[in-house]
Design a protein around this motif. Structure first.
Motif, PDB file in Angstrom:
ATOM      1  N   THR A  37      65.094  48.514  64.519  1.00 51.51           N
ATOM      2  CA  THR A  37      65.051  48.167  65.938  1.00 51.51           C
ATOM      3  C   THR A  37      64.850  46.671  66.117  1.00 51.51           C
ATOM      4  N   LEU A  38      65.171  46.194  67.301  1.00 49.16           N
ATOM      5  CA  LEU A  38      65.028  44.774  67.641  1.00 49.16           C
ATOM      6  C   LEU A  38      63.659  44.540  68.272  1.00 49.16           C
ATOM      7  N   PRO A  39      62.867  43.617  67.735  1.00 49.14           N
ATOM      8  CA  PRO A  39      61.561  43.336  68.332  1.00 49.14           C
ATOM      9  C   PRO A  39      61.701  42.859  69.777  1.00 49.14           C
ATOM     10  N   LYS A  40      60.732  43.188  70.595  1.00 50.58           N
ATOM     11  CA  LYS A  40      60.759  42.753  71.984  1.00 50.58           C
ATOM     12  C   LYS A  40      60.424  41.261  72.076  1.00 50.58           C
ATOM     13  N   PRO A  41      61.047  40.565  73.049  1.00 54.47           N
ATOM     14  CA  PRO A  41      60.753  39.126  73.207  1.00 54.47           C
ATOM     15  C   PRO A  41      59.272  38.890  73.493  1.00 54.47           C
TER      16      PRO A  41
END
Length: 429
Positions: A37-41
């Motif tokens: 998954t892509l880490p949240k900003p």
């Protein structure tokens, strides 16, 4: 920064060759081993307290250029600072000079440039380095100013020295595989702007922390607002849909920035599959979209999702020329989507990244990347029925999409080599 890279010519080497007949699709559910998954900003680094503006007639303005973009900041109008010998007490003296209120306006202007140009942390770091050298030259004083500007605007850096030379080390949320790293009190810092053929094996590092300091985030969340410098036009015409023809320029300033971008990975990432997330979510420049998107939108107007996606993927399959990174660059080199439209050769990872950008922007569909050993492809969550290979992710079907094939294949088709291979799913949103 790296010098401009010469791109040698190599013959096209397609990975998947099929005959002139469009391969038939088979409805088959594919398996996968994990989802990345892509880490949240995270919030951008900020000064620990507001920096008051100083009204001072002794402050003048300084112009400098950053990737072809005109910048202006306010700087003190006094004689340039000199360090003398590279020793900690001399470094501290220079640092204290920068702590004077007369540098407040410079700090404020740097923060405003970061926001106005929508600079990522990596771009902001390098913009401050360019500014410091323009103001103080290429000497050690500029390295101290660079470190000062970074720390005072919230970033975690350390100064270091060896013999008569200063160095700057920066902490990063992500692993920077192409930069030399050093350990400071159990934490990794990376050497930036070394300027030498080989990095020092040992440095004297000043390990002093600052309140509220944050690590660099290598992700690019918005388009850098670099001045438009059009590259030479490139004509791209789809073999299957000749009306899909565009004479395309990209922003040479942006391409130059991407060429200086170090290859990052998220931590932890033992398999090295996270690097593509950094390249996939960077947006196109508005000028590229203004030239390319009207042509593609006209071609897909009134079409269903599957037919429209096939027009897009056929455009890529028949206009892009395949070349192995090792032969073109001498090492593995992922492209941002804009780079794939610029360089004469690209490989599977570059095509998957570009395809995901086009599908999300033009069809507004969710896309994931698929990592299969030695190969990168994509999968799209169509809502229309399709007989093809798919993965069930979060209860939805994502259909395999292969931009790397010659002469062409429809979405849903999967190469025979990968029908029994488990993929790693890389989420993009």
């Amino acid at each position: 920064m790296n010098p401009p890279v010469h791109v040698p010519k190599v013959p096209p080497i397609p990975i998947f060759e099929i005959d002139d007949t469009v391969p038939e699709l088979e409805p088959v559910e594919m398996d996968y081993v994990e989802i990345v998954t892509l880490p949240k900003p995270q919030p951008r680094p900020q000064p620990i307290e507001p920096i008051p503006e100083v009204v001072d007639p002794q402050v003048s303005s300084m112009d400098f250029s950053f990737y072809g973009t005109a910048c202006k900041v306010r700087v003190p109008k006094k004689n340039k600072i000199t360090m003398g010998m590279v020793e900690e007490n001399h470094i501290t003296d220079v640092w204290n000079d920068f702590c004077e209120d007369e540098y407040n306006n410079l700090l404020r202007d740097c923060m405003q440039l970061r926001e106005r140009l929508q600079l990522s942390d990596w771009a902001y770091l390098n913009m401050l380095g360019t500014l410091s050298k323009e103001y103080l030259g290429d000497g050690n004083e500029a390295m101290v100013l660079w470190a000062y500007l970074m720390t005072q605007t919230g970033y975690k850096v350390r100064m270091a020295y060896m013999s008569d030379r200063m160095y700057l080390l920066v902490a990063s949320v992500d692993r920077l595989s192409t930069l030399t790293s050093y350990t400071v009190k159990g934490e990794t810092f990376y050497l930036v702007d070394n300027g030498e053929e080989s990095a020092p094996s040992y440095l004297n590092i000043m390990p002093h922390p600052f309140d509220g300091e944050k690590k660099l985030d290598m992700k690019i969340y918005a388009l850098h607002q670099f001045a438009w410098k059009p590259s030479e036009k490139r004509r791209m015409t789809s073999t299957l849909d000749p009306e899909v023809c565009v004479d395309l320029s990209v922003n040479q300033n942006l391409v130059d920035f991407y060429n200086d971008y170090p290859r990052p990975y998220t931590i932890p990432d033992p398999d090295g599959v996270s690097c593509w997330k950094f390249y996939t979510n960077a947006p196109f420049s508005e000028e590229v979209k203004a030239e390319l998107y009207p042509v593609l939108r006209k071609a897909i107007a009134g079409k269903g999702q599957i037919e429209a996606a096939n027009i897009i993927i056929h455009f890529m399959q028949t206009t892009l020329i395949y070349g192995y990174d090792d032969e073109v660059w001498g090492y593995d080199r992922p492209f941002f989507a804009e780079e794939t439209l610029f360089y004469p050769y690209c490989d599977c990872e570059d095509r998957a990244i570009l395809f995901s950008r086009l599908i999300r922007d033009l069809l507004h569909l969710d896309v994931v990347l698929l990592y299969l050993p030695g190969h990168l492809a994509a999968a799209t969550a169509f809502t229309e029925p399709l007989d093809g290979a798919y993965y069930v992710i979060d209860g939805r079907k994502y259909y395999y999409c292969e931009p790397t094939v010659t002469p062409y294949a429809d979405v849903g088709w999967i190469p025979q080599d990968y029908k029994n291979v488990k993929a790693t799913i890389i989420k993009l949103n």
